[in-house]
Design a protein around this motif. Structure first.
Motif, short mmCIF file in Angstrom:
data_model
loop_
_atom_site.label_atom_id
_atom_site.label_comp_id
_atom_site.label_asym_id
_atom_site.label_seq_id
_atom_site.Cartn_x
_atom_site.Cartn_y
_atom_site.Cartn_z
N GLU A 191 4.16 1.78 6.07
CA GLU A 191 3.75 2.61 4.94
C GLU A 191 3.94 1.84 3.65
O GLU A 191 4.91 1.09 3.52
CB GLU A 191 4.63 3.87 4.89
N VAL A 192 3.01 2.01 2.72
CA VAL A 192 3.17 1.35 1.43
C VAL A 192 2.99 2.39 0.32
O VAL A 192 2.06 3.18 0.36
CB VAL A 192 2.14 0.21 1.24
N THR A 193 3.90 2.37 -0.64
CA THR A 193 3.74 3.25 -1.81
C THR A 193 3.89 2.41 -3.08
O THR A 193 4.31 1.25 -3.02
CB THR A 193 4.80 4.38 -1.83
N MET A 194 3.55 3.06 -4.24
CA MET A 194 3.59 2.33 -5.51
C MET A 194 4.60 2.99 -6.44
O MET A 194 4.78 4.20 -6.43
CB MET A 194 2.24 2.44 -6.21
N GLY A 195 5.20 2.15 -7.28
CA GLY A 195 6.00 2.63 -8.40
C GLY A 195 7.33 3.24 -8.01
O GLY A 195 7.70 3.30 -6.83
N GLU A 196 8.08 3.68 -9.04
CA GLU A 196 9.41 4.24 -8.83
C GLU A 196 9.33 5.56 -8.07
O GLU A 196 10.26 5.96 -7.40
CB GLU A 196 10.11 4.49 -10.18
N ASP A 197 8.20 6.25 -8.22
CA ASP A 197 8.09 7.59 -7.62
C ASP A 197 7.36 7.60 -6.28
O ASP A 197 6.92 8.65 -5.82
CB ASP A 197 7.39 8.55 -8.59
N VAL A 207 5.83 -2.16 -5.71
CA VAL A 207 5.33 -1.57 -4.47
C VAL A 207 6.50 -1.46 -3.51
O VAL A 207 7.45 -2.25 -3.56
CB VAL A 207 4.20 -2.40 -3.81
N ASN A 208 6.44 -0.46 -2.63
CA ASN A 208 7.52 -0.21 -1.67
C ASN A 208 6.90 -0.24 -0.27
O ASN A 208 5.96 0.49 0.00
CB ASN A 208 8.14 1.16 -1.94
N VAL A 254 -2.88 -6.92 1.84
CA VAL A 254 -3.50 -6.64 0.55
C VAL A 254 -3.24 -5.18 0.21
O VAL A 254 -3.66 -4.28 0.94
CB VAL A 254 -5.01 -6.95 0.59
N ILE A 255 -2.52 -4.96 -0.90
CA ILE A 255 -2.12 -3.61 -1.29
C ILE A 255 -2.93 -3.19 -2.51
O ILE A 255 -3.04 -3.94 -3.49
CB ILE A 255 -0.62 -3.57 -1.63
N PRO A 257 1.46 7.46 -3.31
CA PRO A 257 0.76 6.92 -2.14
C PRO A 257 -0.29 5.88 -2.53
O PRO A 257 -0.88 5.95 -3.61
CB PRO A 257 0.09 8.16 -1.53
N THR A 258 -0.50 4.92 -1.66
CA THR A 258 -1.60 3.97 -1.84
C THR A 258 -2.05 3.48 -0.47
O THR A 258 -1.51 3.89 0.56
CB THR A 258 -1.22 2.79 -2.75
N THR A 259 -3.05 2.61 -0.47
CA THR A 259 -3.57 2.10 0.80
C THR A 259 -3.40 0.59 0.85
O THR A 259 -3.17 -0.06 -0.17
CB THR A 259 -5.07 2.45 0.93
N PHE A 260 -3.52 0.07 2.05
CA PHE A 260 -3.38 -1.39 2.21
C PHE A 260 -4.22 -1.83 3.40
O PHE A 260 -4.65 -0.99 4.21
CB PHE A 260 -1.91 -1.75 2.44
N ARG A 261 -4.45 -3.14 3.48
CA ARG A 261 -5.11 -3.67 4.68
C ARG A 261 -4.46 -5.01 5.05
O ARG A 261 -3.93 -5.72 4.19
CB ARG A 261 -6.61 -3.85 4.46
N LEU A 262 -4.52 -5.31 6.34
CA LEU A 262 -4.04 -6.62 6.80
C LEU A 262 -5.26 -7.47 7.12
O LEU A 262 -6.17 -7.03 7.81
CB LEU A 262 -3.19 -6.46 8.06
N GLY A 263 -5.30 -8.69 6.58
CA GLY A 263 -6.45 -9.57 6.82
C GLY A 263 -6.37 -10.25 8.17
O GLY A 263 -5.45 -10.00 8.97
#
Ligand code: BES
Ligand code: ZN
Length: 620
Positions: free
Chosen positions: A88-94, A124-125, A114-115, A97-103
């Motif tokens: 799982e990947v998230t953004m910022g202090e809070d 990013v977390n 790539v986030i 949610p965000t998305t990502f992909r593996l190349g």
């Protein structure tokens, strides 16, 4: 008037050059073909790690939070990963949610992560876990440790393996600070390349901070049944309880080495210098993890004779950890400088005779590698071209010993006093930054070899961008080794082995003797040496290794038990590789190589396994 103006202009330009116009004069190009990161867009500055250690599943799992400068206001952050399970990947202090992909997977390099971020995102977390085969990690069963009761884990991130245990920008040109929380079993102690505990915690939780910025290849962790023993004000040693006293004795000159190093090239900037002795499967002699050198137990000779390795790893606290190769093609800036500096520390602490012996041995190693690689081969240039290859391929005597001889040659040309002042200014000026070969050369030309004649005479380009060893090399001689050679000649001419004078010989005399022996000794000659000097029973790993090369090449069967024991009791690649190579080259020894390897392979580190698999064409 005109003249006055141009005179003033010249003075002004010289003044600007003197203060380097900021640092723009030395522009380092950080391009790194071994990383998927895009540091010109967004560069990571700090990591917060929170990992749980699961010995039974051979997994680290948890979270890493990366703080970065989004200088390009980009909407993607590119990181390096290899064999990681990104959950799982998230953004910022809070934790938005965000998305990502593996190349796509690339050999040696792994996969880009790539986030998706926003132009104002700073953090990013990532929740993730490692895979049991992660190349940086070796999970040891209790049987593989000295104590035999507790498991052990250690990492080895150099050159590009940090990405197998932490998603990060895995390039030596990028520096980060870090914090870590490690949760393990309460009977174990965890230590890192950071501020370390000296006692076990009651709950198995350890918190670390590393406040000095380091490249990712210096991220390190070790966990085991560890004990600490102080060596002095700034130094100490960690090892398993049954090894700790031997280690403390062996490394008792560490404070002297630190003092010698500081006297030469300026303050030690990492606060403490500790050493951890790892179990015997550690694939290297040493690894310069900042504040905590990782070391093989094979240097515990009982007589301090192999402590040049400590001087080497300590020297990296300047050459490598403080001023870092920006790119793996510039590897000689780390290892050549360090080998040179190592010898200078040894000279300060143990005298010039000792250092002369080390220098001659270094030149031997260099010649051997030149013969094996081919004197005209591109891989014998100091500045390497490792694009598309595993950067591990650059770990040869060229970077170490040719690099060392280049710097000796520069020292000789400049004179020691000027040279030392120059090197000290180099470490001060470029502390905590990365360095390329090109920038080093331009600084050398500005600060030391200022005239065209000096530059031409030093043959800088031939050393750095050409093959082999230029003929202006400052070679070395050792009176002690001349004595060894004449004793060896007596023996080769027929004198009895026990009649030659070896009473004052140190480990280095023996190494020179063994390395200089002719190829093709008869069984009787091998027997005579073994009987007189008990070589098959040597307790010194370097002597044993040098002897075993003869055992294999001459098919001296009385040494086979020692050979098998040596190859199955430690995993140091520098010892394994030449022995297995020699066995594969020696008719009638191939079967034995395969048999021994089949028994030993499971206990070797993934790094050694990769190398030896190739030598034996294992599994093909
Ligand atoms: N940094 C190296 C080890 C290394 C280099 C690991 C490249 C992975 C990739 C370390 O400082 C080193 O040079 N170790 C030597 C010992 C030294 C005394 C020559 C070794 O392990 O043999
Ligand atoms: Zn090194």
């Amino acid at each position: 008037m005109n003249k006055l103006f141009s005179g003033l202009l010249t003075i002004f330009i010289l003044y600007l050059a003197g203060c380097d116009m900021g640092k723009n004069v030395y522009k380092v190009d950080y391009n790194d073909s071994h990383s998927f990161a895009h540091p010109k867009d967004a560069v990571v500055k700090h990591l917060d790690l929170d990992l749980n250690v699961d010995f039974s599943a051979k997994k680290l799992s948890g979270k890493v939070s990366l703080l970065f400068d989004n200088t390009g206001h980009v909407s993607e952050l590119h990181l390096d990963t290899r064999d990681l399970n990104i959950q799982e990947v998230t953004m910022g202090e809070d934790n938005e949610p965000t998305t990502f992909r593996l190349g796509d997977e690339v050999a040696y390099l792994g996969q880009p992560l790539v986030i998706n971020i926003t132009p104002t995102t700073k953090r990013v977390n990532i929740r993730y876990e490692t895979s049991p085969g992660a190349a940086a990690l070796q999970w040891l069963t209790p049987e593989q440790t000295a104590g035999g009761k507790q498991p052990f884990l250690f990492t080895q991130s150099q050159a590009i393996l940090a990405r197998t245990w932490i998603p990060c920008q895995d390039s030596p040109g990028i520096r980060i600070t870090y914090s870590a929380r490690i949760q393990t079993e309460p009977q174990l102690m965890a230590v890192m390349s950071a501020e370390n505990p000296t006692e076990k915690s009651s709950d198995g939780v350890y918190n670390f901070t590393m406040k000095q910025p380091i490249p990712s290849y210096l991220l390190a962790l070790a966990i085991g049944d560890l004990q600490f023993s102080s060596l002095g004000e700034r130094s100490g040693v960690y090892a398993e309880p049954s090894v700790i006293d031997k280690a403390a004795f062996e490394f008792s000159d560490t404070e002297k080495m630190i003092a010698a190093a500081e006297k030469l090239y300026g303050p030690y900037r990492w606060d403490r210098y500790d050493i951890i002795v790892l179990p015997p499967s550690f694939p290297f002699g040493g690894m310069e993890n900042p504040r905590l050198t990782f070391a093989t137990p094979t240097i515990l000779a009982g007589d301090k004779s192999l402590v040049a390795l400590v001087a080497h790893e300590l020297a990296h606290s300047w050459s490598g950890n403080l001023v870092t190769n920006a790119n793996w093609n510039d590897f000689w800036l780390n290892e050549g400088f360090t080998t040179y500096f190592e010898h200078r520390i040894m000279e300060e602490v143990y005298g010039v005779q000792y250092a002369d012996m080390l220098a001659v041995l270094s030149f031997h190693d260099l010649q051997k590698t030149l013969t094996q690689t081919g004197p005209e081969h591109e891989d014998t240039h100091l500045f390497l071209n490792l694009g598309g290859r595993d950067p591990d391929d650059g770990m040869t005597a060229i970077a170490y010993d040719k690099g060392h001889f280049f710097l000796r040659t520069l020292e000789k040309a400049a004179g020691r006093e000027k040279w030392d002042a120059f090197l000290r200014s180099y470490f001060d000026k470029f502390a905590f930054t990365s360095m390329t070969t090109e920038v080093f050369l331009s600084y050398l030309k500005k600060a030391l070899f200022t005239t065209q004649t000096q530059q031409t005479e030093a043959r800088l380009d031939a050393w750095v961008y050409g093959p082999g060893v230029p003929d202006n090399a400052a070679l070395s001689e050792s009176e002690e080794f001349s004595k060894v050679e004449s004793e060896m000649q007596k023996w080769l001419a027929g004198a009895a082995a026990n009649s030659i004078t070896t009473t004052d010989w140190t480990t280095h005399h023996w190494l020179h003797f063994l390395r200089s022996l002719p190829q093709g000794l008869s069984k009787n000659q091998m027997l005579a040496l073994d009987n007189a000097f008990k070589l098959s029973k040597s307790g010194n790993s370097e002597i044993m290794h040098a002897w075993l090369l003869h055992v294999v090449a001459n098919k001296y069967d009385r040494g086979y038990a020692a050979l098998e024991h040596f190859l199955t009791s430690m995993g140091r690649r520098k010892f394994l590789k030449p022995l297995y190579t020699q066995m594969m080259k020696t008719p009638g020894m191939v079967q034995m190589a395969k048999l021994i390897y089949s028994k030993a392979r499971a206990s070797y580190h993934p790094i050694s396994v990769t190398t030896i698999d190739e030598i034996l064409s294992w599994g093909i």
